[in-house]
Structures are given as structure tokens and as C-alpha cells.
Design a protein around this motif. Structure first.
Motif, PDB file in Angstrom:
ATOM      1  N   ALA A  60      -8.682 -14.680  -3.467  1.00  0.00           N
ATOM      2  CA  ALA A  60      -7.969 -13.409  -3.618  1.00  0.00           C
ATOM      3  C   ALA A  60      -6.513 -13.682  -3.971  1.00  0.00           C
ATOM      4  O   ALA A  60      -5.890 -14.614  -3.447  1.00  0.00           O
ATOM      5  N   ILE A  61      -5.955 -12.880  -4.872  1.00  0.00           N
ATOM      6  CA  ILE A  61      -4.578 -13.053  -5.350  1.00  0.00           C
ATOM      7  C   ILE A  61      -3.632 -12.288  -4.434  1.00  0.00           C
ATOM      8  O   ILE A  61      -3.863 -11.116  -4.129  1.00  0.00           O
ATOM      9  N   ARG A  62      -2.568 -12.952  -4.004  1.00  0.00           N
ATOM     10  CA  ARG A  62      -1.601 -12.334  -3.096  1.00  0.00           C
ATOM     11  C   ARG A  62      -0.562 -11.538  -3.880  1.00  0.00           C
ATOM     12  O   ARG A  62       0.223 -12.087  -4.641  1.00  0.00           O
ATOM     13  N   GLY A  63      -0.566 -10.216  -3.689  1.00  0.00           N
ATOM     14  CA  GLY A  63       0.401  -9.346  -4.341  1.00  0.00           C
ATOM     15  C   GLY A  63      -0.265  -8.450  -5.356  1.00  0.00           C
ATOM     16  O   GLY A  63      -1.503  -8.382  -5.456  1.00  0.00           O
ATOM     17  N   GLY A  64       0.551  -7.712  -6.119  1.00  0.00           N
ATOM     18  CA  GLY A  64      -0.010  -6.771  -7.085  1.00  0.00           C
ATOM     19  C   GLY A  64      -0.779  -5.673  -6.381  1.00  0.00           C
ATOM     20  O   GLY A  64      -0.309  -5.114  -5.392  1.00  0.00           O
ATOM     21  N   VAL A  65      -1.978  -5.380  -6.877  1.00  0.00           N
ATOM     22  CA  VAL A  65      -2.831  -4.364  -6.241  1.00  0.00           C
ATOM     23  C   VAL A  65      -4.244  -4.918  -6.075  1.00  0.00           C
ATOM     24  O   VAL A  65      -5.093  -4.766  -6.951  1.00  0.00           O
ATOM     25  N   PRO A  66      -4.528  -5.592  -4.948  1.00  0.00           N
ATOM     26  CA  PRO A  66      -5.898  -5.977  -4.660  1.00  0.00           C
ATOM     27  C   PRO A  66      -6.759  -4.737  -4.368  1.00  0.00           C
ATOM     28  O   PRO A  66      -6.275  -3.763  -3.782  1.00  0.00           O
ATOM     29  N   VAL A  67      -8.018  -4.786  -4.778  1.00  0.00           N
ATOM     30  CA  VAL A  67      -8.975  -3.717  -4.475  1.00  0.00           C
ATOM     31  C   VAL A  67      -9.815  -4.164  -3.280  1.00  0.00           C
ATOM     32  O   VAL A  67     -10.586  -5.126  -3.390  1.00  0.00           O
ATOM     33  N   CYS A  68      -9.646  -3.505  -2.144  1.00  0.00           N
ATOM     34  CA  CYS A  68     -10.404  -3.834  -0.936  1.00  0.00           C
ATOM     35  C   CYS A  68     -11.645  -2.940  -0.886  1.00  0.00           C
ATOM     36  O   CYS A  68     -11.544  -1.746  -0.582  1.00  0.00           O
ATOM     37  N   PHE A  69     -12.799  -3.506  -1.177  1.00  0.00           N
ATOM     38  CA  PHE A  69     -14.065  -2.766  -1.261  1.00  0.00           C
ATOM     39  C   PHE A  69     -15.197  -3.761  -1.128  1.00  0.00           C
ATOM     40  O   PHE A  69     -15.108  -4.859  -1.699  1.00  0.00           O
ATOM     41  N   PRO A  70     -16.276  -3.444  -0.449  1.00  0.00           N
ATOM     42  CA  PRO A  70     -16.590  -2.200   0.273  1.00  0.00           C
ATOM     43  C   PRO A  70     -16.213  -2.243   1.750  1.00  0.00           C
ATOM     44  O   PRO A  70     -16.702  -1.420   2.536  1.00  0.00           O
ATOM     45  N   GLN A  71     -15.354  -3.187   2.121  1.00  0.00           N
ATOM     46  CA  GLN A  71     -14.914  -3.309   3.515  1.00  0.00           C
ATOM     47  C   GLN A  71     -13.405  -3.460   3.545  1.00  0.00           C
ATOM     48  O   GLN A  71     -12.808  -4.070   2.657  1.00  0.00           O
ATOM     49  N   PHE A  72     -12.786  -2.931   4.605  1.00  0.00           N
ATOM     50  CA  PHE A  72     -11.354  -3.093   4.814  1.00  0.00           C
ATOM     51  C   PHE A  72     -11.124  -4.115   5.921  1.00  0.00           C
ATOM     52  O   PHE A  72     -11.726  -4.040   6.998  1.00  0.00           O
ATOM     53  N   ASN A  73     -10.227  -5.064   5.637  1.00  0.00           N
ATOM     54  CA  ASN A  73      -9.826  -6.075   6.599  1.00  0.00           C
ATOM     55  C   ASN A  73     -11.067  -6.772   7.169  1.00  0.00           C
ATOM     56  O   ASN A  73     -11.958  -7.140   6.427  1.00  0.00           O
ATOM     57  N   MET A  74     -11.115  -6.915   8.490  1.00  0.00           N
ATOM     58  CA  MET A  74     -12.273  -7.538   9.140  1.00  0.00           C
ATOM     59  C   MET A  74     -13.128  -6.494   9.851  1.00  0.00           C
ATOM     60  O   MET A  74     -13.870  -6.816  10.782  1.00  0.00           O
ATOM     61  N   ARG A  75     -13.052  -5.263   9.397  1.00  0.00           N
ATOM     62  CA  ARG A  75     -13.797  -4.175  10.038  1.00  0.00           C
ATOM     63  C   ARG A  75     -15.233  -4.119   9.523  1.00  0.00           C
ATOM     64  O   ARG A  75     -15.643  -3.131   8.902  1.00  0.00           O
ATOM     65  N   GLY A  76     -15.974  -5.168   9.752  1.00  0.00           N
ATOM     66  CA  GLY A  76     -17.347  -5.229   9.290  1.00  0.00           C
ATOM     67  C   GLY A  76     -17.790  -6.668   9.117  1.00  0.00           C
ATOM     68  O   GLY A  76     -17.024  -7.611   9.362  1.00  0.00           O
ATOM     69  N   PRO A  77     -19.017  -6.867   8.659  1.00  0.00           N
ATOM     70  CA  PRO A  77     -19.589  -8.215   8.596  1.00  0.00           C
ATOM     71  C   PRO A  77     -19.254  -8.987   7.321  1.00  0.00           C
ATOM     72  O   PRO A  77     -19.568 -10.173   7.219  1.00  0.00           O
TER      73      PRO A  77
END
Length: 280
Positions: A60-77
Motif C-alpha cells: 500500500a502507498i503511503r499518502g495521496g488517497v488510498p481506497v480502503c475497501f471492503p474493510q476499514f482498518n483492522m475491523r474485520g478478518p
């Protein structure tokens, strides 16, 4: 990609597309992650891209606009923030001031997340404005649940003098203090800030000295995530310079507290809009 009006370009050895507006504004997007790397308006870079970001086509690239899908952060498996930001996307069309990229379910995604889907990131460029729209289609026979965050890193000049206006009165989860709170005033960036706000009904304004940015999001995105790692956490992030926290703040359009449930054959769209406020 011969029918695209966006111009192919290589940045840090990664295939990208650059979209130019007639007024000189421009946006640069990597096919890896459909990751917006740069947005220049009025000759000024408006997004923060870490100088230590990794460009290996897998990370994952740090900065810009990453697309977090279909999970946010560590809220899931799934892996942190899901798989969209580390997947190879395909450019599906562009015009004079817009560009679309798509990601479809594949054996690789189905091994992680057993749902058939099609996702589209649409980028619209206007003078002093950038809009990012994210559409999900459920192409399977069963409902699916997902979370989404457009993890926008905004470049700032003066973190000590920075404030974010428009969230007063909104409840939020403070991930640093691990408690629910209510915002009473403007958001001040002192130390680590990591909060998930209930989205406000009106646009926000980021005030960075004489520079102001209006930040709006669609009603379909129920939360606004605000993040700055502060000096201690920033020093522990391998792909950030030790002082990177001084030059960025994330204001993310998100739907993360409860999942979006999408019926078989249904479609969902949410967007974030950034507008440079010109002084009178």
C-alpha cells in the motif's frame, strides 16, 4: 488504453495516468490501488505523498488517497484496510476532465472475500476542485456487506495553526483515548488525533493559515475520519519521515461504523469533494 484522454505516465516505476484540466490543474493516479498520488490546483500540490512511500506494486502507498475497501482498518478478518488499495485496477474510460478505473472480483479477491463485485473509482477534475466517486455493484447472487473510506491525505503548511471547522456538535469515537466523545469546537491538531466522527450535514473547512479547503461528502458516507499520527507514532511508521506529521492531515469520507449491505444486483455510490476556497 488508446481511447483514453488521460495521459499514460510512469511514476516511481509504476504505471499511472495523468489527467489535465484546461486551466492547468492536474491529477496523477496509479493503477496500483487506483491510488490518487497528486492533485495540483493553482500550481500548488494539495495532497501529501510520503517521500518514504513504497512503490513496489504490492505494498500500500503511503499518502495521496488510498481506497480502503471492503474493510476499514483492522475491523474485520481481511488485511488492514482491505485489498482494494493493493490490487491492480484497470482504466475503463476518461474524458477531458474525468477518469474511471475499475476493479472486479477475481480468484485472488474471492480467496479473501467470497463475494462477486465490480468497483469503480471515478475522478472528476474542475478548476480548484477534485471529486472522487466510488461505486460498488454486487454482481453475485447473495447480499454482501462492506466498509469504505477514501483515506485522503491533505498537504498542510502549518500544523500548529491548523484547524478543521464544521464538526462542532458531532459525536465521535476517539481511538487514542478509546472512548466516545462529543466535539465542542474546531478540531485542533495537538499530538495524535485518530477519530471517527458522525458526518456533519454541511461541508467542512480546513483552515491552514491563509489557505482554506472545503471538504464535502455524500450522505451515503455516514462518517468522517480525521487522523494525524503526531510525533511519537509518526516516528514509528516506516514509510513516513519522522516529521511527516507536520505536513499532512487525513480527512476521510467513510462508512465504517456499520456495514453497507448491498443486495444481489444492487449498486451503491458515495463521493468526496475537495474545493480550494479562493480569498475574496
Amino acid at each position: 488504453m488508446s481511447d483514453l484522454q488521460a495521459r499514460p505516465e510512469v511514476f516511481q516505476n509504476q504505471p499511472c495516468l495523468r489527467l489535465h484540466h484546461a486551466n492547468g490543474d492536474a491529477v496523477l493516479v496509479a493503477l496500483h490501488g487506483a491510488h490518487v498520488l497528486s492533485w495540483t490546483s493553482g500550481g500548488v500540490e494539495r495532497l501529501y505523498l510520503s517521500p518514504e512511500a513504497v512503490f513496489d506494486g504490492a505494498t500500500a502507498i503511503r499518502g495521496g488517497v488510498p481506497v480502503c475497501f471492503p474493510q476499514f482498518n483492522m475491523r474485520g478478518p481481511l488485511p488492514k484496510h482491505g485489498f482494494a488499495r493493493t490490487s491492480a485496477w484497470t482504466a475503463s474510460g476518461s474524458g477531458e476532465d474525468w477518469l474511471e478505473l475499475q476493479l472486479h472480483s477475481s480468484p485472488a479477491t474471492l480467496a479473501l472475500w467470497p463475494h462477486a463485485f465490480s468497483a469503480t473509482l471515478r475522478i472528476d477534475l474542475a478548476p480548484g476542485a477534485l471529486e472522487l466517486g466510488f461505486t460498488v455493484q454486487n454482481t453475485g447472487a447473495q447480499p454482501l456487506d462492506f466498509a469504505l473510506a477514501l483515506h485522503t491525505y491533505l498537504r498542510v503548511q502549518d500544523l500548529p495553526g491548523l484547524d478543521l471547522r464544521g464538526l462542532a456538535g458531532q459525536p465521535y469515537w476517539d481511538d487514542v483515548a478509546q472512548t466516545d466523545r462529543l466535539e465542542t469546537d474546531v478540531v485542533i491538531f495537538e499530538g495524535e488525533v485518530d477519530r471517527v466522527y458522525q458526518a456533519a450535514a454541511e461541508p467542512l473547512t480546513l483552515v491552514d493559515g491563509p489557505v482554506q479547503l472545503r471538504i464535502d461528502q455524500s450522505p451515503e458516507l455516514a462518517e468522517t475520519v480525521v487522523w494525524n499520527p503526531g510525533p511519537t507514532k509518526c516516528a514509528a511508521i516506516a514509510d513516513m519521515p519522522f516529521d511527516g506529521f507536520k505536513h499532512m492531515v487525513c480527512v476521510e469520507a467513510a462508512h465504517v461504523n456499520t456495514p453497507v449491505t448491498l443486495a444481489a444486483g444492487a449498486e451503491w455510490t458515495g463521493w468526496q469533494r475537495l474545493i480550494v476556497v479562493t480569498p475574496d
